[in-house]
Design an enzyme around this catalytic site. Sequence first.
Site, PDB file in Angstrom:
ATOM      1  N   ASP A   1     -13.697  -2.647   1.409  1.00 42.69           N
ATOM      2  CA  ASP A   1     -13.415  -2.823   2.836  1.00 42.69           C
ATOM      3  C   ASP A   1     -14.195  -1.820   3.656  1.00 42.69           C
ATOM      4  OD1 ASP A   1     -11.902  -0.411   3.396  1.00 42.69           O
ATOM      5  OD2 ASP A   1     -10.062  -1.378   2.723  1.00 42.69           O
ATOM      6  N   GLY A   2     -14.349  -2.161   4.946  1.00 39.41           N
ATOM      7  CA  GLY A   2     -15.083  -1.305   5.881  1.00 39.41           C
ATOM      8  C   GLY A   2     -16.252  -2.055   6.496  1.00 39.41           C
TER       9      GLY A   2
ATOM     10  N   HIS B   1     -11.759   4.180   4.233  1.00 34.49           N
ATOM     11  CA  HIS B   1     -10.629   4.158   5.165  1.00 34.49           C
ATOM     12  C   HIS B   1     -11.103   3.773   6.575  1.00 34.49           C
ATOM     13  CE1 HIS B   1      -6.362   5.817   4.717  1.00 34.49           C
ATOM     14  NE2 HIS B   1      -6.357   5.358   5.958  1.00 34.49           N
TER      15      HIS B   1
ATOM     16  N   GLN C   1       0.859  -1.199   0.000  1.00 38.51           N
ATOM     17  CA  GLN C   1       0.000   0.000   0.000  1.00 38.51           C
ATOM     18  C   GLN C   1       0.884   1.234   0.000  1.00 38.51           C
ATOM     19  OE1 GLN C   1      -0.373   2.029   3.112  1.00 38.51           O
ATOM     20  NE2 GLN C   1      -1.350   3.573   1.806  1.00 38.51           N
TER      21      GLN C   1
HETATM   22  C1  LIG Z   1      -5.403   1.443  12.790  1.00 40.26           C
HETATM   23  C2  LIG Z   1      -5.675   1.598  11.330  1.00 40.26           C
HETATM   24  C3  LIG Z   1      -4.662   2.024  10.493  1.00 40.26           C
HETATM   25  C4  LIG Z   1      -4.888   2.143   9.126  1.00 40.26           C
HETATM   26  N1  LIG Z   1      -3.855   2.512   8.324  1.00 40.26           N
HETATM   27  C5  LIG Z   1      -4.042   2.582   6.978  1.00 40.26           C
HETATM   28  C6  LIG Z   1      -2.963   2.905   6.123  1.00 40.26           C
HETATM   29  O1  LIG Z   1      -1.845   3.142   6.566  1.00 40.26           O
HETATM   30  N2  LIG Z   1      -3.223   2.973   4.790  1.00 40.26           N
HETATM   31  C7  LIG Z   1      -4.458   2.728   4.268  1.00 40.26           C
HETATM   32  O2  LIG Z   1      -4.644   2.792   3.054  1.00 40.26           O
HETATM   33  N3  LIG Z   1      -5.489   2.400   5.059  1.00 40.26           N
HETATM   34  C8  LIG Z   1      -5.312   2.326   6.398  1.00 40.26           C
HETATM   35  N4  LIG Z   1      -6.365   1.992   7.200  1.00 40.26           N
HETATM   36  C9  LIG Z   1      -7.670   1.693   6.597  1.00 40.26           C
HETATM   37  C10 LIG Z   1      -7.800   0.200   6.277  1.00 40.26           C
HETATM   38  O3  LIG Z   1      -6.977  -0.167   5.210  1.00 40.26           O
HETATM   39  C11 LIG Z   1      -9.235  -0.177   5.898  1.00 40.26           C
HETATM   40  O4  LIG Z   1      -9.685   0.685   4.881  1.00 40.26           O
HETATM   41  C12 LIG Z   1     -10.207  -0.126   7.068  1.00 40.26           C
HETATM   42  O5  LIG Z   1      -9.599  -0.517   8.261  1.00 40.26           O
HETATM   43  C13 LIG Z   1     -11.378  -1.058   6.785  1.00 40.26           C
HETATM   44  O6  LIG Z   1     -12.314  -0.975   7.774  1.00 40.26           O
HETATM   45  P1  LIG Z   1     -12.455  -2.040   8.983  1.00 40.26           P
HETATM   46  O7  LIG Z   1     -11.416  -1.650   9.991  1.00 40.26           O
HETATM   47  O8  LIG Z   1     -13.857  -1.781   9.450  1.00 40.26           O
HETATM   48  O9  LIG Z   1     -12.254  -3.421   8.434  1.00 40.26           O
HETATM   49  C14 LIG Z   1      -6.168   1.875   8.597  1.00 40.26           C
HETATM   50  C15 LIG Z   1      -7.186   1.456   9.440  1.00 40.26           C
HETATM   51  C16 LIG Z   1      -6.956   1.310  10.794  1.00 40.26           C
HETATM   52  C17 LIG Z   1      -8.073   0.829  11.680  1.00 40.26           C
END
Ligand SMILES: Cc1cc2nc3c(=O)[nH]c(=O)nc-3n(C[C@H](O)[C@H](O)[C@H](O)COP(=O)(O)O)c2cc1C
Length: 352
Positions: free
Chosen positions: A276-277, A245, A125
Amino acid sequence: MILRDLHDKARQSLDPVRYDYVAGGAGEERVLADNERAFDRYALLPRVLSGRETRDTTVDLPGAPRTAPVVVAPTAFHRLAHPDGERATARAAAAEGAVLVTGTASTTAVADVTGAAGDAPVWFQLYPHPRREVTEALVRRAEEAGCTALVVTVDSPVFGRHTRDLRNGFTDLPPGCAAENMRGLPGAPPGALTDIPMSPAVSWRDIDGIVGLTSLPVLLKGVLHPADARLAVEHGAAGVVVSNHGGRQSDAVPAAVDCLPAVVAAVAGRVPVLLDGGIRRGSDIAVALALGASAVGVGRPVVWGLAAEGEAGVRRVLAALRDEYDHTLALCGGHRNTDLTKDMVVRKGGTW
Ligand SMILES: Cc1cc2nc3c(=O)[nH]c(=O)nc-3n(C[C@H](O)[C@H](O)[C@H](O)COP(=O)(O)O)c2cc1C
């Protein structure tokens, strides 16, 4: 149940500030809550008597043939959750046949993450940097480490306002943790959470630049508008990830799954669409796949598994989701993921 238990265990074992960093979202956390709640509004309408005795839930994704339809979404700084950090996550994802999307914001260098994953596919990523040489250096690190695709996050022109982190004054990584992929690159030393590049100057031209820079497939993560999904394909994206995100950027967008059908229609089968999400159950995966996703990403549950039980905990999360999804597919009369079709998803309480 397993996911909920691991979440409880993680909450008990983690320092509350670190727990909040993972659990929290932007603003009033409306989007964070809505991502999960949205799945409660959908129900599955099974087909019966399909006579299909076996199931094959694998999917072909860019740089990841015959993989599980559950991808480990990129989440930052795994050593905040467990001392084994991203290496443990990588070993677990490899053992469960799931693609790991490892982040720019990683407390383990990408080459060490791929080393831990062995032969299993790892995607990198990337936060595109307005300075092309920084982006290029990150791409080369990912290529040299053997990553099989790039996932460019496009929903972060600026940092999200994470209410809990602001309240907790959480701005710096603890001693011994650093954003290892940024080491040696121009910019601040990799100690602050915000040392990860984000810039409103990034545009479609930067995407063209990245696509031209590498032979790896490039997926765009964080697309919600169908017009952007169309542009993504036109600019050479090999896949689109519908994502808000995890509610950590805008607190005014729709639940991720509610954006999926329009993006799927816009992409029209030209490249895979991922979502995702809020994925917390096998039936959530089934709803997403029936609405046209090729695979889903899981963020927080993986970190809860890691915090609670290290590598074994991540394995439990991925295995539970896989088994629940397989069971749901059987109950829907399916043999393959593509047997789940959009006529099999209804709005609860709605008419059709
Ligand atoms: C603690 C944390 C850190 C994250 N860091 C990134 C990141 O560095 N880059 C990114 O593209 N998404 C990041 N995300 C978003 C995740 O890739 C993803 O979109 C999201 O967690 C999906 O939702 P969910 O937690 O409900 O499964 C982060 C999410 C969390 C919870």
